[in-house]
Design a protein around this motif. Structure first.
Motif, short mmCIF file in Angstrom:
data_model
loop_
_atom_site.label_atom_id
_atom_site.label_comp_id
_atom_site.label_asym_id
_atom_site.label_seq_id
_atom_site.Cartn_x
_atom_site.Cartn_y
_atom_site.Cartn_z
N ILE A 130 -3.18 3.33 -10.52
CA ILE A 130 -4.14 3.43 -9.43
C ILE A 130 -3.44 3.95 -8.19
CG2 ILE A 130 -3.77 0.99 -8.78
CD1 ILE A 130 -6.83 0.92 -8.15
N MET A 131 -4.13 4.80 -7.45
CA MET A 131 -3.58 5.38 -6.23
C MET A 131 -3.34 4.33 -5.16
SD MET A 131 -5.73 8.91 -5.87
CE MET A 131 -5.50 10.26 -7.01
N ARG A 132 -2.57 4.70 -4.16
CA ARG A 132 -2.22 3.77 -3.09
C ARG A 132 -3.46 3.18 -2.42
NH1 ARG A 132 1.37 7.81 -3.33
NH2 ARG A 132 3.61 7.33 -3.18
N SER A 133 -4.43 4.02 -2.20
CA SER A 133 -5.65 3.57 -1.52
C SER A 133 -6.65 2.93 -2.48
CB SER A 133 -6.33 4.76 -0.84
OG SER A 133 -6.77 5.68 -1.83
N GLY A 134 -6.42 3.11 -3.75
CA GLY A 134 -7.38 2.65 -4.76
C GLY A 134 -8.48 3.65 -5.04
N ALA A 135 -8.38 4.83 -4.43
CA ALA A 135 -9.45 5.82 -4.55
C ALA A 135 -9.53 6.45 -5.93
CB ALA A 135 -9.27 6.90 -3.49
N SER A 172 0.80 -1.22 0.00
CA SER A 172 0.00 0.00 0.00
C SER A 172 0.84 1.27 0.00
CB SER A 172 -0.96 0.01 1.19
OG SER A 172 -0.25 -0.11 2.40
N ASP A 173 2.14 1.15 0.09
CA ASP A 173 3.03 2.31 -0.02
C ASP A 173 3.19 2.78 -1.45
OD1 ASP A 173 5.52 1.47 2.56
OD2 ASP A 173 3.53 2.39 2.68
N TYR A 174 2.75 1.95 -2.41
CA TYR A 174 3.07 2.19 -3.81
C TYR A 174 1.85 2.56 -4.65
CZ TYR A 174 7.54 -0.02 -2.80
OH TYR A 174 8.77 -0.32 -2.27
N VAL A 175 2.06 3.50 -5.54
CA VAL A 175 1.18 3.66 -6.69
C VAL A 175 1.48 2.49 -7.61
CG1 VAL A 175 0.70 5.06 -8.73
CG2 VAL A 175 1.12 6.17 -6.51
N MET A 176 0.45 1.89 -8.18
CA MET A 176 0.64 0.76 -9.08
C MET A 176 0.18 1.11 -10.50
SD MET A 176 2.03 -1.48 -7.20
CE MET A 176 2.02 -2.82 -8.40
N GLY A 177 0.94 0.61 -11.46
CA GLY A 177 0.60 0.90 -12.84
C GLY A 177 0.76 -0.31 -13.74
N TRP A 178 0.12 -0.21 -14.88
CA TRP A 178 0.29 -1.19 -15.96
C TRP A 178 0.79 -0.44 -17.19
CZ3 TRP A 178 -0.01 -6.38 -15.57
CH2 TRP A 178 -0.71 -6.94 -14.49
N PHE A 179 1.78 -1.04 -17.83
CA PHE A 179 2.32 -0.53 -19.09
C PHE A 179 2.32 -1.69 -20.08
CE2 PHE A 179 4.12 3.64 -17.88
CZ PHE A 179 3.97 3.56 -16.50
N ARG A 180 2.52 -1.37 -21.35
CA ARG A 180 2.60 -2.43 -22.36
C ARG A 180 3.58 -2.04 -23.45
NH1 ARG A 180 -3.40 -1.99 -25.28
NH2 ARG A 180 -3.02 0.00 -26.38
N GLN A 181 4.12 -3.06 -24.09
CA GLN A 181 5.05 -2.84 -25.19
C GLN A 181 4.71 -3.79 -26.32
OE1 GLN A 181 9.24 -3.08 -24.24
NE2 GLN A 181 9.75 -1.79 -25.98
N ALA A 182 4.31 -3.23 -27.43
CA ALA A 182 4.01 -4.01 -28.62
C ALA A 182 5.29 -4.20 -29.44
CB ALA A 182 2.95 -3.30 -29.45
N PRO A 183 5.32 -5.23 -30.28
CA PRO A 183 6.52 -5.47 -31.09
C PRO A 183 6.89 -4.25 -31.92
CG PRO A 183 5.02 -7.32 -31.22
CD PRO A 183 4.29 -6.25 -30.47
N GLY A 184 8.15 -3.85 -31.83
CA GLY A 184 8.64 -2.73 -32.62
C GLY A 184 8.23 -1.36 -32.12
N LYS A 185 7.59 -1.31 -30.96
CA LYS A 185 7.13 -0.03 -30.42
C LYS A 185 7.71 0.21 -29.03
CE LYS A 185 2.77 0.17 -32.96
NZ LYS A 185 1.29 0.40 -32.85
N GLU A 186 7.66 1.45 -28.61
CA GLU A 186 8.11 1.78 -27.27
C GLU A 186 7.05 1.38 -26.24
OE1 GLU A 186 10.99 5.61 -28.28
OE2 GLU A 186 9.21 5.87 -27.03
N ARG A 187 7.51 1.19 -25.03
CA ARG A 187 6.58 0.86 -23.95
C ARG A 187 5.67 2.06 -23.70
NH1 ARG A 187 9.17 -2.23 -19.02
NH2 ARG A 187 10.28 -0.26 -18.72
N SER A 225 -7.66 -2.18 -10.86
CA SER A 225 -8.13 -2.23 -9.48
C SER A 225 -7.04 -2.87 -8.63
CB SER A 225 -9.44 -3.02 -9.38
OG SER A 225 -9.26 -4.36 -9.80
N ARG A 226 -7.19 -2.77 -7.32
CA ARG A 226 -6.18 -3.35 -6.43
C ARG A 226 -6.85 -3.87 -5.16
NH1 ARG A 226 -1.92 1.14 -5.25
NH2 ARG A 226 -1.03 -0.43 -3.82
N ASP A 227 -6.16 -4.82 -4.55
CA ASP A 227 -6.56 -5.38 -3.26
C ASP A 227 -5.33 -5.33 -2.38
OD1 ASP A 227 -7.17 -6.98 -1.05
OD2 ASP A 227 -8.46 -8.30 -2.23
N ASN A 228 -5.25 -4.33 -1.51
CA ASN A 228 -4.05 -4.16 -0.69
C ASN A 228 -3.86 -5.31 0.30
OD1 ASN A 228 -3.33 -1.83 -2.01
ND2 ASN A 228 -4.19 -0.46 -0.47
N GLY A 229 -4.93 -5.92 0.74
CA GLY A 229 -4.82 -7.04 1.64
C GLY A 229 -4.17 -8.25 0.99
#
Length: 122
Positions: free
Chosen positions: A51-56, A30-45, A71-75
């Protein structure tokens, strides 16, 4: 430091759905902001969602808005990416990341998973 492991990738037909899961170990999740990124072939990430630390609060890239949800589940020390109405252009390696600042900049995230492949067939 936090260690991140992604799962849930695979092959899906266009219009289908997948849910990616990222499980953390190490420091307090729960100390961290969490993110998702993606990288397609031949492209930059590129940024997908975060999502915020609290999920708010969440932020989603325009390219996936209305189709993807984070979404996130800190537990459970887990963050999810629900992907609906998948398109062939969503094909990429998807990375989970943990950082200190809410937003879509890669340099704000200093912990990364190994990635999971998502392939969308048309």
């Amino acid at each position: 430091q936090v260690q991140l492991i992604e799962s849930g990738g695979g092959l899906v037909q266009a219009g289908g759905s997948l849910r990616l899961t990222c499980t953390a170990s190490g420091r307090t999740f729960s100390d961290y902001v969490m993110g998702w990124f993606r990288q397609a072939p031949g492209k930059e990430r590129e940024f997908v969602a975060c999502i915020m630390r609290s999920g708010a609060g969440t932020l989603t890239a325009d390219s996936v808005k209305g189709r993807f949800a984070i979404s996130r589940d800190n537990g459970k020390k887990t963050v999810y990416l629900q992907m609906n109405s998948l398109k062939s252009e969503d094909t990429a390696v998807y990375y989970c990341a943990a950082g200190g600042r809410f937003g879509g900049k890669e340099y704000d995230y200093n912990n990364w998973g190994q990635g999971t492949q998502v392939t969308v067939s048309s």
